[in-house]
Design a protein around this motif. Sequence first.
Motif, PDB file in Angstrom:
ATOM      1  N   GLU A 140       0.835  -1.209   0.000  1.00 44.03           N
ATOM      2  CA  GLU A 140       0.000   0.000   0.000  1.00 44.03           C
ATOM      3  C   GLU A 140       0.868   1.256   0.000  1.00 44.03           C
ATOM      4  O   GLU A 140       0.628   2.199  -0.773  1.00 44.03           O
ATOM      5  CB  GLU A 140      -0.914   0.002   1.231  1.00 44.03           C
ATOM      6  N   HIS A 141       1.884   1.266   0.863  1.00 45.42           N
ATOM      7  CA  HIS A 141       2.798   2.412   0.917  1.00 45.42           C
ATOM      8  C   HIS A 141       3.497   2.613  -0.427  1.00 45.42           C
ATOM      9  O   HIS A 141       3.603   3.741  -0.924  1.00 45.42           O
ATOM     10  CB  HIS A 141       3.833   2.198   2.017  1.00 45.42           C
ATOM     11  N   SER A 142       3.974   1.520  -1.026  1.00 42.51           N
ATOM     12  CA  SER A 142       4.700   1.621  -2.293  1.00 42.51           C
ATOM     13  C   SER A 142       3.796   2.078  -3.424  1.00 42.51           C
ATOM     14  O   SER A 142       4.210   2.882  -4.268  1.00 42.51           O
ATOM     15  CB  SER A 142       5.325   0.268  -2.645  1.00 42.51           C
ATOM     16  N   PHE A 143       2.566   1.564  -3.475  1.00 47.23           N
ATOM     17  CA  PHE A 143       1.649   1.934  -4.550  1.00 47.23           C
ATOM     18  C   PHE A 143       1.289   3.421  -4.490  1.00 47.23           C
ATOM     19  O   PHE A 143       0.961   4.022  -5.514  1.00 47.23           O
ATOM     20  CB  PHE A 143       0.378   1.101  -4.480  1.00 47.23           C
ATOM     21  N   ILE A 144       1.357   4.021  -3.320  1.00 43.79           N
ATOM     22  CA  ILE A 144       1.064   5.446  -3.188  1.00 43.79           C
ATOM     23  C   ILE A 144       2.336   6.283  -3.255  1.00 43.79           C
ATOM     24  O   ILE A 144       2.421   7.261  -4.001  1.00 43.79           O
ATOM     25  CB  ILE A 144       0.312   5.714  -1.876  1.00 43.79           C
ATOM     26  N   ASN A 145       3.367   5.899  -2.491  1.00 47.49           N
ATOM     27  CA  ASN A 145       4.550   6.734  -2.306  1.00 47.49           C
ATOM     28  C   ASN A 145       5.798   6.241  -3.026  1.00 47.49           C
ATOM     29  O   ASN A 145       6.843   6.899  -2.941  1.00 47.49           O
ATOM     30  CB  ASN A 145       4.876   6.825  -0.811  1.00 47.49           C
TER      31      ASN A 145
END
Length: 320
Positions: A140-145
């Motif tokens: 989730e973090h990677s897909f956004i940030n």
Amino acid sequence: MANQVMGLGTSWNLPNYAGELFAADATQTPLLSMTGGLTGGRQTDNLEFPTAVLYDYPEAEQPEISEQESATAPQARQAVTAQETNVVQIHQEVIDLSYVALSNRHRMSGLNTAGQEPVYEDERLFQMRHKLIKVARDVEHSFINGTYLKSASASEANRTRGLLELTQDHVSFNVGGEALTGDMLRQLYRAMADAGAYFNDMVMFLPAYQKQQLTEIYAQQMGMNLPLTRQIGGVNITQVETDFFHMGIVWNRFVPADTVLIVDVAHVAPVFQVVPGKGVLFTEELAKTGAAERLQLFGQIGLAHGAGFLHGSIRGLRHG
């Protein structure tokens, strides 16, 4: 808040307590859940995969061709396409538990009262669930940030491109510390429309402070300050109708505090690279060197985000 144990887990450094079990950090991953989760999405057999093939049209104009000119065909013009790509990145976790730790299922630490049961029965299953949620949080973090990097050697890590980096190259505003306003949002909606966004399935993801700001903006605009009944107060904006699209509103802890992100989730999906004979996100035993079980969780996951003009963001917002 509990710490992490590095290396071998034993009956001494992995205490088991009685009581209700709570995670100290956010476990909800709304973007990943909406787009297929860790069990959905797409598969690839190449670390690099296409996210979009783009083409465009010349600026619309009124033709001005005389009868005489039409007798001779004009010079041919062909549309040219361009491919955009992203990469999968490695997610790898290891569980290392001694046989003694696995055996002490009913040995409890801390305060115990007659009749209480340990918070979990199986240390291995608890640790595996913990790792799966950790991977989901990292995804989730990677897909956004996430910031993009395609490796040039085995010693360099691939990094998948996230949506915020994607929007910065297309439709994104940095407002330099100002508070979120309705005018900012309308400017973003208009810029996305002008850029050619499809507006198929729009969702706005916001951190906590910006979610409250958004609710305040639309509550005041629509005169929603009074409750529907005398027993219920407050307002929670969960959907917005704009001039160009209908949009869901979702609080997401992984969006930076100064950011609002709008995503067309119809064109977003996780991509998993298959390991032949094993799958896309799997566990397996590692070599034994003594009285302990060593397991690894392994997967290669990237973001298929579609064309950059499908999404948009506002950055640099006041957030406190």
